[in-house]
Design a protein around this motif. Structure first.
Motif, PDB file in Angstrom:
ATOM      1  N   THR A 182      -8.936  -1.338  -4.590  1.00  0.00           N
ATOM      2  CA  THR A 182      -8.746   0.050  -4.940  1.00  0.00           C
ATOM      3  C   THR A 182      -7.466   0.254  -5.731  1.00  0.00           C
ATOM      4  N   THR A 183      -7.534   1.152  -6.700  1.00  0.00           N
ATOM      5  CA  THR A 183      -6.367   1.452  -7.522  1.00  0.00           C
ATOM      6  C   THR A 183      -5.550   2.539  -6.869  1.00  0.00           C
ATOM      7  N   PRO A 184      -4.224   2.355  -6.735  1.00  0.00           N
ATOM      8  CA  PRO A 184      -3.391   3.380  -6.122  1.00  0.00           C
ATOM      9  C   PRO A 184      -3.211   4.566  -7.047  1.00  0.00           C
ATOM     10  N   GLN A 217       5.236   9.241  -4.409  1.00  0.00           N
ATOM     11  CA  GLN A 217       4.727   8.933  -3.092  1.00  0.00           C
ATOM     12  C   GLN A 217       5.806   9.273  -2.074  1.00  0.00           C
ATOM     13  N   GLN A 274     -12.242   0.199  -6.970  1.00  0.00           N
ATOM     14  CA  GLN A 274     -12.606   1.344  -6.136  1.00  0.00           C
ATOM     15  C   GLN A 274     -13.756   1.011  -5.180  1.00  0.00           C
ATOM     16  N   ASP A 293      -2.502  -3.243  -6.100  1.00  0.00           N
ATOM     17  CA  ASP A 293      -3.573  -2.335  -5.719  1.00  0.00           C
ATOM     18  C   ASP A 293      -3.008  -1.329  -4.722  1.00  0.00           C
ATOM     19  N   THR A 294      -3.872  -0.523  -4.111  1.00  0.00           N
ATOM     20  CA  THR A 294      -3.384   0.523  -3.216  1.00  0.00           C
ATOM     21  C   THR A 294      -2.650  -0.038  -2.000  1.00  0.00           C
ATOM     22  N   HIS A 295      -3.084  -1.216  -1.495  1.00  0.00           N
ATOM     23  CA  HIS A 295      -2.422  -1.811  -0.332  1.00  0.00           C
ATOM     24  C   HIS A 295      -1.018  -2.295  -0.690  1.00  0.00           C
ATOM     25  N   PHE A 343       0.794  -1.342  -3.226  1.00  0.00           N
ATOM     26  CA  PHE A 343       1.584  -0.152  -3.575  1.00  0.00           C
ATOM     27  C   PHE A 343       2.183   0.473  -2.317  1.00  0.00           C
ATOM     28  N   ARG A 344       1.364   0.589  -1.278  1.00  0.00           N
ATOM     29  CA  ARG A 344       1.818   1.177  -0.013  1.00  0.00           C
ATOM     30  C   ARG A 344       2.875   0.303   0.657  1.00  0.00           C
ATOM     31  N   VAL A 379       2.125   2.287 -10.430  1.00  0.00           N
ATOM     32  CA  VAL A 379       1.756   0.871 -10.310  1.00  0.00           C
ATOM     33  C   VAL A 379       2.676  -0.034 -11.108  1.00  0.00           C
ATOM     34  N   ALA A 437      -3.099   2.394   6.016  1.00  0.00           N
ATOM     35  CA  ALA A 437      -2.713   3.673   5.440  1.00  0.00           C
ATOM     36  C   ALA A 437      -2.459   4.749   6.494  1.00  0.00           C
TER      37      ALA A 437
END
Length: 229
Positions: free
Chosen positions: A2-4, A9, A57, A154-156, A158-159, A172, A205
């Protein structure tokens, strides 16, 4: 994969960690998982390209479910082109954005045949010139298929980068640049997988499992509690 989202943030203003802390953070992640691997199923650079393209995604699990059926039938650019969009879609129709992904995979496969003798290129420029292949996908291919020390955010990731203070960033590219700047050379090859798997299974998340986290004491996240297990 998945793309962040782009944009600010909530944890991006965390303090950055010291080089000594960064080294210890990666050392512990390596100790917990010495040889991390992608969870996508593939047997060739081309199969990896297909899987990563499909993963945008979407979950790796859903992609693997599709490719378990697809690859025994079509696992080369020639075979995918021969299927055509109409033949490809039934295999991937449970995956998000499958119409666009089918179109891109056919176009990318044709380009591979016309310009690269059917082989997946080993340069970022050539990879990003393929339909449906952006910077993140190219980074994954370079890292997983060709052993380049790239970091695909990715979203992970990034977080994790923002929460821990490892490489805070608003988008990103900022996080990618930060990770490339702070990640010590001995950890560059596998950094992508350590961080993505940590984000997927521990630093989740909605409810991070801080009580079970091997780097909790090194992390700058202010909201972690022992109860987050």
């Amino acid at each position: 994969m998945t793309t962040p989202p782009a944009g600010p943030q909530p944890n991006e203003e965390h303090r950055t960690v010291t080089p000594e802390t960064v080294y210890e953070l990666y050392r512990r992640l390596r100790e917990a998982l010495p040889e991390p691997e992608t969870e996508l199923l593939y047997d060739s650079p081309y199969e990896l390209l297909v899987a990563v393209t499909l993963s945008a995604q979407s979950t790796d699990e859903s992609v693997n479910r599709a490719t378990r059926e697809l690859f025994p039938v079509a696992s080369t650019p020639e075979a995918i082109v021969a299927l055509g969009e109409a033949g490809l879609k039934p295999y991937i129709q449970h995956i998000g954005l499958y119409n666009n992904k089918a179109r891109n995979l056919i176009a990318a496969s044709r380009k591979l045949l016309e310009e690269h003798d059917g082989e997946v290129p080993r340069t970022r420029e050539a990879l990003e010139a393929l339909p449906g292949v952006g910077r993140k996908t190219a980074s994954v291919i370079l890292n997983v298929a060709f052993g380049e020390p790239t970091i695909a955010v990715d979203t992970h990731i990034f977080r994790v980068a923002n929460r821990t203070g490892l490489a805070p960033g608003k988008d990103v590219r900022a996080v990618e640049a930060g990770l490339e700047a702070v990640t010590p050379a001995p950890f560059r090859l596998h950094a992508h997988h350590w961080l993505i798997l940590h984000g997927r299974y521990t630093c989740t998340a909605r409810r991070p499992r801080c009580g079970a986290c091997p780097i909790a004491d090194l992390c700058a996240y202010p909201e972690k509690t022992p109860e987050n297990t």
